[in-house]
Design a protein around this motif. Sequence first.
Motif, PDB file in Angstrom:
ATOM      1  N   VAL A 102      65.106   6.883  45.459  1.00 32.26           N
ATOM      2  CA  VAL A 102      63.617   7.300  45.929  1.00 32.26           C
ATOM      3  C   VAL A 102      62.904   6.240  46.241  1.00 32.26           C
ATOM      4  O   VAL A 102      62.362   6.092  47.591  1.00 32.26           O
ATOM      5  CB  VAL A 102      63.193   8.121  44.739  1.00 32.26           C
ATOM      6  N   VAL A 112      56.715  11.370  48.164  1.00 31.44           N
ATOM      7  CA  VAL A 112      57.955  12.120  47.779  1.00 31.44           C
ATOM      8  C   VAL A 112      57.879  13.543  47.746  1.00 31.44           C
ATOM      9  O   VAL A 112      57.138  13.962  46.917  1.00 31.44           O
ATOM     10  CB  VAL A 112      58.677  11.475  46.573  1.00 31.44           C
ATOM     11  N   TYR A 144      53.935  10.432  44.353  1.00 30.02           N
ATOM     12  CA  TYR A 144      55.100  11.488  43.979  1.00 30.02           C
ATOM     13  C   TYR A 144      54.372  12.319  42.867  1.00 30.02           C
ATOM     14  O   TYR A 144      53.953  12.143  41.790  1.00 30.02           O
ATOM     15  CB  TYR A 144      56.295  10.672  43.191  1.00 30.02           C
TER      16      TYR A 144
END
Length: 460
Positions: free
Chosen positions: A344, A291, A256
Motif C-alpha cells: 500500500v 487508499v 486511508y
Amino acid sequence: MKNNIFKFVFILMISSTMMANVTLPNIFGDNMVLQRNSEVKIWGWANPKEEIKLVSGWNNQEYKVVANNQAQWELHIKTPEAGGPYTISIKGYNEVILKNILIGEVWVCAGQSNMEMSASWGIDNGDEEAKNATNPNIRFFMVPKLTATTPQNNLLGNWIESTPETMKNFSAIGYFFAKRLREDLKNVPIGLISSNWGGTPAEIWMPEEVVQNDAVLLENAKKLNEQEYGPRQPGRAYNAMIYPFTGFKIAGTLWYQGESNVGSLVYDKTLSALITSWRKAWQDEFPFYFVQIAPYKTGSNNFSNVTVRDSQRKILKEVPKTGMVLTSDISDTIDIHPKNKKDVGIRLANLALAEVYKTNNNIVNGPLFKDFKAEKNKAIISFDYADGLYFKNKTSNQFELAGADGIFYPAKASIKNNQVILASKKVSNPAKVRFAWGNTVQSDLFNKANLPASCFTEEF
C-alpha cells in the motif's frame, strides 16, 4: 516617592523582559523536515511589539518581524534544494535554536486505523522491516489523539528520526511510502506527519462548519452513533489534530479512511468536502492521495462496503489532483485490517513519483471505468489505464448487466483491444453495468502493471 515609582517601573520592565519568551508550536522543533524549494511559514508567540529575528542556517539570511498585539508573529522564509542538517536561530528577548533540520519533502499521513497501523501491530514481516529502519533522512512527527470543540493553536509531539524503535510505532504505510520515495529521489529527506485515529468517520476530520453548512453532510452526520473508540461529532479531531499545523508547508496528503463511513450513500461528497476544506486551510491545492478501503464483510448489507469504495472512485473525477490506490488484491475479506501495508505504501509512493515528481513512467493506477456503450445486445466497457487488460482466472464472472428495469444479471465477459465486451441472454438492451459489486468481491480484472480494477456501477 518618585524614586520608589521609578524602581517599581524598572522592576516591572526587567521582570516582563525575563518572562517574555519567543515560543514556537511543537510542529517546529529539532529534527524537523521543511519543504524544499518553497516559501515556508514559521510562526509563534512573543511579547506584543517584540522584534523577532530569524536566521536560516543554509544561507545565513536574516528575517525580521514584530509580534502583533495578540502576541503572535509569523515569517515566510525561502528554503533551498534538499539538504542538511541545518540550524535555525529565532531570537527575541530570548533565543531559540532549532537543530538537525533537514530540507526535503513533507507528507501528511491521516485517517483511521489502517493508516495508523504500525509494525508493532503485527503487519506482514514487521519485525524484520523494523530491524532495518535506521534512516536519519526519514523523520516522523506523530500527532497524539486529542479532541477540541474549537480550533487549537498547538499540539503535543516532536520530530524524531527513523530508527527500529521509532518506526515500530509509526504508520507503516507512511514509512514504506517514505522508503520508496527515497529510492527514486535519492538524497531527498522525507518528513511524515501522522495524524490518525482508529474507528473514526470522516466528519470529525473536517471543520465543523463545513458539515453544519451543508444539509446533505449534516443529515448524514446525524446518523453517526456514539461508540467507545473515538469521537463522532464533526470537527473534533480536526480542531485538535489537523488545524494546529495547517500552516506547515507540505508536499501532499495520504489518506486511508472510510471503514467507519460504511453505510453512507454520500461518502464521495463527504470526502470531497474534507479535501476542499484542508486545501482552503493550507491555502494550497496540494495533491491528495487516498487508499480505497478493502473488500470486507460488513454486517448484513451486501453493498454497504462496495458503495463506499465506488464513492471513492467517483472522487477522482470530482476533485482535481487526487489519486487512489486499490487494495482488493492484497486484502483479506475477513480482516478489516489487511496485514500487507508495504505494498500500500509503495503504491502510494509510485503515484506520487509519477504525478508529483515525474520520475516514474510506469502505470501506477489500476484500470478505472471510462465509458460504456451499447451495441445491439452487447455492452462495450472502456477503461483508463487499460494497457494489457487480463482476467486473473482467464474468465470473469464479476460483470453484470441490467436493462431499463434496473434488474442485474450475470454477463459473459471477454477482452478485445483492451476493452471488455459484455453480453447476457437476459438483457437485450443494456442500460446499466456493474463490476465486482459486492462487499467481499476482490476484483479479477488487472492491467499489465498487475494492478486490479476498481469496482463500479454505471448507467448508459
